[in-house]
Scaffold this active site. Structure first.
Site: not given
Length: 354
Positions: A49, A225
């Protein structure tokens, strides 16, 4: 006569010796070390991420660490492994944000720094929610980070992760991934208007994307997401998101476009592309590429994407996910063209200006 000749020869030899000595130490002959004009992916051995923001000549980088939040500060992202690293937040021993700290993002709003992050109260991932930290120092690696608490839609306080923020027409918006109810596990993308206090929502959430194509539904449950906003020079808005389960090798990037002069809070003004815009490349050591960010080269002339991927199949959502970056271009219609994941451990030209 013989003595004079010997003295003359000795003087010549001494002069020659001095000349050689001077030549050896002449600074004009000291060549600088060659400039390294390339780098290799991955930038770090681990870094799920990844997120990057630029300000005042520095890049600030973050990634998921699980129990803390750190900021990497550097002038050259190609040398991220040499960056100054500062831990700015440690998970408390207990509480709503004590477990599973994910996807921190650093944003500069209203002349202050804010970190939006995901965390939960236990190993039960249904407790994952979004939280905010604030820092008034000009340098986010200094000063004091203050906990502002959970940010949420009071009427829909369900599973919520991966918050990002963007500004358009002097308004700030927050976009995230979440569930429609306490019993539905499908991850959808939502948007809301931020209040003047950036740790609060000013409007109820609006759903702008849900898994609908096969490439968004690999793995169970279905997932949208990791939303990130990208704008072109004309100001057109593109929402790049991660689709399918991160536990699959087919995690990929999709795109939803806001129509020109559209209202970000109006679902009908967003249109999803039928095909993914960035997918796996096994022969290049890129499985499950996703959860990305965007930045400009140091001189502002190039556009770059940063993302994570696994180097081998079957590694799922582990810390084997490593950050990679590469330059991207724009199509004639103004949409981004990310190409395909570049091969790991191969020399790549550094961003312009480094």
């Amino acid at each position: 006569m013989l003595i004079r000749t010997l003295i003359f020869i000795l003087l010549l030899q001494a002069a020659a010796g001095c000349s050689k000595s001077q030549k050896k130490t002449d600074p004009k002959d000291d060549k600088p070390a060659p400039v390294v004009a390339t780098f290799k992916n991955p930038l770090l051995s681990s870094g799920p991420d990844p997120w990057v923001i630029q300000k005042d000549g520095f890049y600030y980088y973050m990634n998921t660490q699980g129990n803390k939040i750190s900021i990497y500060k550097t002038k050259a992202l190609s040398q991220l492994d040499k960056a100054e690293v500062t831990v700015v937040y440690n998970a408390p021993a207990s509480g709503a944000d004590s477990k599973n700290i994910w996807a921190p993002e650093l944003h500069f709003l209203n002349n202050k720094w804010y970190i939006y992050y995901t965390a939960g109260s236990s190993g039960d991932l249904s407790t994952q929610r979004m939280f905010v930290l604030e820092n008034s120092d000009t340098d986010p690696t200094k000063g004091t980070w203050v906990v502002k608490g959970q940010i949420k839609d009071e009427a829909a306080d369900f599973f919520a992760i991966d918050a990002t923020v963007f500004s358009k027409n002097n308004k700030n918006y927050i976009i995230w991934s979440g569930h429609i109810s306490a019993t539905d596990n499908t991850q959808r993308l939502y948007i809301a208007d931020l209040a003047d206090e950036p740790w609060k929502m000013a409007t109820p959430r609006v759903e702008i994307s849900a898994p609908q194509y096969d490439w968004e539904k690999i793995g169970t449950p279905d997932v949208n997401e990791g939303p990130e906003i990208l704008m072109n020079k004309k100001g057109n808005v593109f929402l790049i998101f991660s689709a399918s389960g991160c536990w699959t090798d087919d995690y990929s990037l999709g795109m939803v476009s806001l129509k020109e002069n559209g209202d970000p809070l109006k679902a009908a003004d967003w249109t999803k592309s039928a095909q993914p815009v960035f997918t796996k490349k096994p022969e290049n050591g890129a499985y499950g590429p996703g959860h990305n960010g965007f930045f400009k080269s140091a001189d502002g002339t190039e556009d770059w994407i940063i993302y994570h991927a696994n180097p081998r199949a079957g590694l799922a959502c582990s810390n084997d996910r490593s950050p990679r970056m590469q330059k991207f271009t724009w199509n004639p219609d103004g949409t981004p063209n990310f190409g395909e994941p570049v091969k790991i451990d191969v020399a790549i030209t550094k961003p312009s200006g480094e």
